[in-house]
Design a protein around this motif. Structure first.
Motif, PDB file in Angstrom:
ATOM      1  N   SER A   1      93.001  39.698  41.165  1.00 15.43           N
ATOM      2  CA  SER A   1      91.788  39.835  40.365  1.00 15.43           C
ATOM      3  C   SER A   1      90.720  40.569  41.158  1.00 15.43           C
ATOM      4  CB  SER A   1      91.271  38.464  39.944  1.00 15.43           C
ATOM      5  OG  SER A   1      90.943  37.697  41.080  1.00 15.43           O
ATOM      6  N   GLY A   2      89.603  40.864  40.481  1.00 15.42           N
ATOM      7  CA  GLY A   2      88.511  41.544  41.152  1.00 15.42           C
ATOM      8  C   GLY A   2      88.901  42.924  41.638  1.00 15.42           C
ATOM      9  N   LEU A   3      88.248  43.359  42.690  1.00 16.27           N
ATOM     10  CA  LEU A   3      88.501  44.701  43.209  1.00 16.27           C
ATOM     11  C   LEU A   3      89.795  44.792  44.002  1.00 16.27           C
ATOM     12  CD1 LEU A   3      84.922  45.782  44.345  1.00 16.27           C
ATOM     13  CD2 LEU A   3      86.175  46.494  42.293  1.00 16.27           C
ATOM     14  N   ALA A   4      90.407  43.651  44.334  1.00 21.78           N
ATOM     15  CA  ALA A   4      91.627  43.661  45.141  1.00 21.78           C
ATOM     16  C   ALA A   4      92.770  44.387  44.441  1.00 21.78           C
ATOM     17  CB  ALA A   4      92.037  42.236  45.470  1.00 21.78           C
ATOM     18  N   GLN A   5      92.708  44.472  43.104  1.00 25.66           N
ATOM     19  CA  GLN A   5      93.784  45.141  42.358  1.00 25.66           C
ATOM     20  C   GLN A   5      93.686  46.665  42.433  1.00 25.66           C
ATOM     21  OE1 GLN A   5      93.162  44.779  37.926  1.00 25.66           O
ATOM     22  NE2 GLN A   5      91.328  43.657  38.601  1.00 25.66           N
TER      23      GLN A   5
ATOM     24  N   VAL B   1      79.257  50.568  37.723  1.00 26.40           N
ATOM     25  CA  VAL B   1      78.370  49.683  38.469  1.00 26.40           C
ATOM     26  C   VAL B   1      77.046  49.620  37.724  1.00 26.40           C
ATOM     27  CG1 VAL B   1      77.088  49.388  40.629  1.00 26.40           C
ATOM     28  CG2 VAL B   1      79.464  50.185  40.683  1.00 26.40           C
ATOM     29  N   ILE B   2      76.490  48.400  37.594  1.00 25.64           N
ATOM     30  CA  ILE B   2      75.251  48.221  36.845  1.00 25.64           C
ATOM     31  C   ILE B   2      74.411  47.122  37.494  1.00 25.64           C
ATOM     32  CG2 ILE B   2      76.219  46.506  35.231  1.00 25.64           C
ATOM     33  CD1 ILE B   2      74.594  47.930  32.982  1.00 25.64           C
ATOM     34  N   LYS B   3      73.145  47.119  37.180  1.00 28.85           N
ATOM     35  CA  LYS B   3      72.207  46.103  37.671  1.00 28.85           C
ATOM     36  C   LYS B   3      72.573  44.719  37.136  1.00 28.85           C
ATOM     37  CE  LYS B   3      67.213  45.138  37.044  1.00 28.85           C
ATOM     38  NZ  LYS B   3      67.285  44.063  36.035  1.00 28.85           N
ATOM     39  N   PRO B   4      72.417  43.681  37.951  1.00 31.22           N
ATOM     40  CA  PRO B   4      72.598  42.322  37.446  1.00 31.22           C
ATOM     41  C   PRO B   4      71.434  41.916  36.547  1.00 31.22           C
ATOM     42  CG  PRO B   4      71.842  42.257  39.713  1.00 31.22           C
ATOM     43  CD  PRO B   4      72.087  43.703  39.385  1.00 31.22           C
ATOM     44  N   SER B   5      71.657  40.919  35.725  1.00 29.65           N
ATOM     45  CA  SER B   5      70.640  40.458  34.781  1.00 29.65           C
ATOM     46  C   SER B   5      69.586  39.603  35.469  1.00 29.65           C
ATOM     47  CB  SER B   5      71.305  39.648  33.666  1.00 29.65           C
ATOM     48  OG  SER B   5      70.361  39.162  32.748  1.00 29.65           O
TER      49      SER B   5
ATOM     50  N   GLU C   1      74.689  45.149  47.455  1.00 29.30           N
ATOM     51  CA  GLU C   1      75.592  44.010  47.302  1.00 29.30           C
ATOM     52  C   GLU C   1      75.336  43.236  46.013  1.00 29.30           C
ATOM     53  OE1 GLU C   1      75.436  45.617  51.073  1.00 29.30           O
ATOM     54  OE2 GLU C   1      73.733  44.612  50.093  1.00 29.30           O
ATOM     55  N   SER C   2      74.092  43.285  45.509  1.00 32.02           N
ATOM     56  CA  SER C   2      73.779  42.539  44.281  1.00 32.02           C
ATOM     57  C   SER C   2      74.212  43.284  43.016  1.00 32.02           C
ATOM     58  CB  SER C   2      72.283  42.224  44.209  1.00 32.02           C
ATOM     59  OG  SER C   2      71.521  43.407  44.030  1.00 32.02           O
ATOM     60  N   MET C   3      74.531  44.573  43.131  1.00 33.49           N
ATOM     61  CA  MET C   3      75.017  45.309  41.968  1.00 33.49           C
ATOM     62  C   MET C   3      76.358  44.740  41.518  1.00 33.49           C
ATOM     63  SD  MET C   3      72.728  47.597  41.340  1.00 33.49           S
ATOM     64  CE  MET C   3      71.375  46.694  42.092  1.00 33.49           C
ATOM     65  N   VAL C   4      76.604  44.742  40.221  1.00 32.05           N
ATOM     66  CA  VAL C   4      77.855  44.189  39.700  1.00 32.05           C
ATOM     67  C   VAL C   4      78.752  45.305  39.168  1.00 32.05           C
ATOM     68  CG1 VAL C   4      76.863  41.947  39.183  1.00 32.05           C
ATOM     69  CG2 VAL C   4      76.801  43.722  37.446  1.00 32.05           C
ATOM     70  N   VAL C   5      80.041  45.043  39.188  1.00 31.70           N
ATOM     71  CA  VAL C   5      81.043  46.007  38.754  1.00 31.70           C
ATOM     72  C   VAL C   5      81.698  45.478  37.487  1.00 31.70           C
ATOM     73  CG1 VAL C   5      83.118  47.296  39.396  1.00 31.70           C
ATOM     74  CG2 VAL C   5      81.474  46.609  41.167  1.00 31.70           C
TER      75      VAL C   5
ATOM     76  N   GLY D   1      81.187  40.778  41.523  1.00 25.09           N
ATOM     77  CA  GLY D   1      79.763  40.515  41.661  1.00 25.09           C
ATOM     78  C   GLY D   1      79.462  39.044  41.521  1.00 25.09           C
ATOM     79  N   ASP D   2      78.351  38.627  42.112  1.00 25.20           N
ATOM     80  CA  ASP D   2      77.974  37.216  42.124  1.00 25.20           C
ATOM     81  C   ASP D   2      77.037  36.827  40.987  1.00 25.20           C
ATOM     82  OD1 ASP D   2      79.425  36.885  44.467  1.00 25.20           O
ATOM     83  OD2 ASP D   2      77.708  37.404  45.738  1.00 25.20           O
ATOM     84  N   ARG D   3      76.591  37.802  40.193  1.00 22.97           N
ATOM     85  CA  ARG D   3      75.615  37.527  39.133  1.00 22.97           C
ATOM     86  C   ARG D   3      76.127  38.053  37.805  1.00 22.97           C
ATOM     87  NH1 ARG D   3      70.395  36.729  41.716  1.00 22.97           N
ATOM     88  NH2 ARG D   3      70.470  37.306  43.912  1.00 22.97           N
ATOM     89  N   SER D   4      75.458  37.644  36.743  1.00 20.56           N
ATOM     90  CA  SER D   4      75.809  38.149  35.413  1.00 20.56           C
ATOM     91  C   SER D   4      75.343  39.593  35.282  1.00 20.56           C
ATOM     92  CB  SER D   4      75.140  37.301  34.336  1.00 20.56           C
ATOM     93  OG  SER D   4      75.585  35.971  34.389  1.00 20.56           O
ATOM     94  N   PRO D   5      76.136  40.439  34.624  1.00 21.15           N
ATOM     95  CA  PRO D   5      75.703  41.821  34.399  1.00 21.15           C
ATOM     96  C   PRO D   5      74.496  41.877  33.468  1.00 21.15           C
ATOM     97  CG  PRO D   5      78.060  41.553  33.999  1.00 21.15           C
ATOM     98  CD  PRO D   5      77.475  40.180  34.101  1.00 21.15           C
TER      99      PRO D   5
END
Length: 228
Positions: free
Chosen positions: A2-6, A53-57, A67-71, A81-85
């Motif tokens: 899952s995530g970017l590892a794929q 890539v987009i800003k978190p909410s 690092e706070s940007m989400v994919v 990412g650690d936050r909601s898009p």
């Protein structure tokens, strides 16, 4: 997996680069007076993968880091990412799915452009700067609610086949597109500038339109000759 590892090492490196780019470009929105509080967002497509890539909410601009940007994938699902898009993620994703030439999307609530959107009136092409940048009027898109891809559908419906990189979504505000996020940010800055200038002009009288053939000539020169 899952995530970017794929994804391949090359794609992961590109994601890291795009996170840097998108984080830095968000600083341009408050710099040019296009946003307040946490409103607004910038995204950029990731080359080599169906990702962006987009800003978190709900994060203030001072707190944003690469690092706070989400994919997200092109269906708007969070990949890393650690936050909601951003709440506008579905709209961005719809644009990327349906306009493969678009590499960047920006949304703001900049004051003058949003004022035109509230009146559902296109900004008329009465400035050579507008002919250069937008190739004509800045169009109005339909009213759409936030939360699904309805806004994205309105953006694509309005801008497909248009020379304008900007649409004023009715009662909402401007969305801009570009070959990358930097181009879309530039379009967002220019939308606000011309919306303000044309508004001021209308306080003095009726602005004079530019003939279509001159708009075509100005657009062609700026897009294909200027600065090259």
């Amino acid at each position: 997996m899952s995530g970017l590892a794929q994804f391949s090492a090359e794609v992961q490196a590109e994601v890291a680069r795009v996170r840097e780019v998108v984080s830095a470009l968000h600083a341009e929105l408050p710099r040019w007076g296009l946003v307040v509080w946490t409103a607004g967002n910038v995204s950029q497509r990731v080359a080599g993968a169906d990702l962006f890539v987009i800003k978190p909410s709900g994060v203030t601009y001072d707190e944003l880091t690469p690092e706070s940007m989400v994919v997200c994938d092109l269906d708007g699902n969070l990949v890393d990412g650690d936050r909601s898009p951003s709440s506008d993620t579905a709209a961005h994703a719809y644009v990327y799915r349906n306009m493969p030439e678009v590499g960047g999307v920006v949304h703001t609530h900049s004051t003058y452009a949003t004022a035109w959107a509230a009146r559902a009136e296109p900004v008329p092409c009465v400035l050579t700067m507008m002919a250069d940048e937008f190739g004509g009027d800045i169009p109005i898109g339909p009213f759409a609610l936030i939360g699904d891809d309805s806004i994205g559908q309105g953006i694509v419906e309005t801008l497909k086949g248009s020379r304008s990189p900007a649409v004023l979504m009715r009662n909402h505000g401007p969305f801009t597109i570009g070959k990358d996020a930097k181009a879309a940010v530039k379009a967002a800055v220019m939308v606000e500038e011309v919306a303000r200038t044309v508004h001021i002009s209308r306080q003095l009288g009726e602005p004079l339109p530019i003939a279509h053939e001159h708009i075509d000539s100005l657009y062609d020169r700026y897009q294909n000759v200027y600065g090259r």
